[in-house]
Write an enzyme that holds these catalytic residues in place. Structure first.
Site, PDB file in Angstrom:
ATOM      1  N   ASP A 107       0.839  -1.203   0.000  1.00  0.00           N
ATOM      2  CA  ASP A 107       0.000   0.000   0.000  1.00  0.00           C
ATOM      3  C   ASP A 107       0.867   1.244   0.000  1.00  0.00           C
ATOM      4  O   ASP A 107       2.096   1.187   0.125  1.00  0.00           O
ATOM      5  CB  ASP A 107      -1.005  -0.008   1.159  1.00  0.00           C
ATOM      6  CG  ASP A 107      -0.337   0.080   2.527  1.00  0.00           C
ATOM      7  OD1 ASP A 107       0.892   0.261   2.583  1.00  0.00           O
ATOM      8  OD2 ASP A 107      -1.052  -0.045   3.534  1.00  0.00           O
ATOM      9  N   LEU A 108       0.222   2.378  -0.178  1.00  0.00           N
ATOM     10  CA  LEU A 108       0.914   3.650  -0.265  1.00  0.00           C
ATOM     11  C   LEU A 108       0.765   4.403   1.053  1.00  0.00           C
ATOM     12  O   LEU A 108      -0.333   4.496   1.605  1.00  0.00           O
ATOM     13  CB  LEU A 108       0.339   4.519  -1.402  1.00  0.00           C
ATOM     14  CG  LEU A 108       0.843   4.239  -2.810  1.00  0.00           C
ATOM     15  CD1 LEU A 108       0.384   2.880  -3.282  1.00  0.00           C
ATOM     16  CD2 LEU A 108       0.358   5.309  -3.767  1.00  0.00           C
ATOM     17  N   GLY A 149      -8.835   1.196  -3.343  1.00  0.00           N
ATOM     18  CA  GLY A 149      -8.101   2.305  -2.750  1.00  0.00           C
ATOM     19  C   GLY A 149      -6.633   2.236  -3.111  1.00  0.00           C
ATOM     20  O   GLY A 149      -6.259   2.102  -4.278  1.00  0.00           O
ATOM     21  N   ASP A 150      -5.769   2.313  -2.088  1.00  0.00           N
ATOM     22  CA  ASP A 150      -4.320   2.260  -2.329  1.00  0.00           C
ATOM     23  C   ASP A 150      -3.744   0.913  -1.939  1.00  0.00           C
ATOM     24  O   ASP A 150      -2.543   0.787  -1.698  1.00  0.00           O
ATOM     25  CB  ASP A 150      -3.615   3.374  -1.542  1.00  0.00           C
ATOM     26  CG  ASP A 150      -3.763   3.203  -0.034  1.00  0.00           C
ATOM     27  OD1 ASP A 150      -4.703   2.506   0.392  1.00  0.00           O
ATOM     28  OD2 ASP A 150      -2.941   3.757   0.715  1.00  0.00           O
ATOM     29  N   GLU A 151      -4.579  -0.124  -1.875  1.00  0.00           N
ATOM     30  CA  GLU A 151      -4.131  -1.446  -1.439  1.00  0.00           C
ATOM     31  C   GLU A 151      -3.959  -2.399  -2.625  1.00  0.00           C
ATOM     32  O   GLU A 151      -4.892  -2.613  -3.402  1.00  0.00           O
ATOM     33  CB  GLU A 151      -5.132  -2.047  -0.443  1.00  0.00           C
ATOM     34  CG  GLU A 151      -5.240  -1.251   0.852  1.00  0.00           C
ATOM     35  CD  GLU A 151      -6.254  -1.865   1.801  1.00  0.00           C
ATOM     36  OE1 GLU A 151      -7.104  -2.657   1.334  1.00  0.00           O
ATOM     37  OE2 GLU A 151      -6.196  -1.549   3.002  1.00  0.00           O
TER      38      GLU A 151
END
Length: 213
Positions: A107-108, A149-151
């Protein structure tokens, strides 16, 4: 394939199905074909009548529906639905073969700050770039997906333990610092969580949860 068609025509007098056809220009296209045999009074087949329907548009629509169901629209990666199905297959196969594989959770950091500070358009660009950069360091037999999302999640095939996992990580770690090419001076830091999955101890959810932790 054509032997089966003629066998069906001989038995039932008609056949219908999907084939690949070729136009005079040489272009290959999908067609739906209906073939009917026409017989003389004595019952001997005289000729066949075939009708062809170009189904290029229908096939394109079917592919789009399939992509929307199983692939992430933004990045083109497998989505959560497809990934869960494939991961379950990996666990089942590794149980049968008494083998292991690695699961990475990616992730981010502070992605919300990117969206809030630079807009969702820039955030989308970051996600696409992450998918591209990380994907460059994976093999065809690995599985890469976006959960949402960011995952992101990655299944690394053929990883039997920590040492073999360590051999695969340097390239991914090198991709941790990703800069956007638009001159905004913005970078996205990737965090990686990894677990070697002994299939007899993990379900799909527990494997993802462990890698996330």
């Amino acid at each position: 394939f054509y032997q089966e068609i003629f066998a069906t025509l001989a038995e039932k007098g008609e056949w219908s199905g999907e084939i690949w056809n070729r136009r005079k220009s040489g272009e290959i296209y999908p067609a739906w074909v209906n073939i009917t045999s026409v017989a003389h009074e004595d019952g001997q087949v005289s000729y066949f009548v075939a009708t062809y329907t170009d189904i290029t548009t229908r096939k394109a629509a079917e592919n789009e529906i399939r992509n929307m169901a199983f692939y992430d629209v933004l990045t083109g990666l497998a989505n959560r639905t497809l990934f869960y199905d494939r991961l379950e297959q990996c666990i089942t196969q590794s149980q049968r073969a008494n083998s292991r594989f690695a699961l990475l959770f990616v992730d981010l950091d502070h992605f919300k700050d990117i969206n809030d500070g630079h807009g969702h358009g820039v955030g989308d660009s970051v996600l696409r770039l992450i998918a591209e950069v990380v994907g460059q360091h994976l093999r065809s037999e690995d599985l890469f997906a976006r959960l949402g999302g960011d995952e992101f999640v990655v299944v690394l095939a053929g990883v039997e333990g920590v040492h073999s996992l360590a051999g695969r990580l340097p390239a991914l770690v090198a991709a941790q610092q990703v800069g956007l090419p638009d001159g905004q001076g913005l970078s996205a830091q990737i965090s990686l969580g990894a677990v070697v999955v002994p299939a007899w101890e993990h379900t799909v959810d527990s494997a993802i949860h462990t890698a996330d932790l």
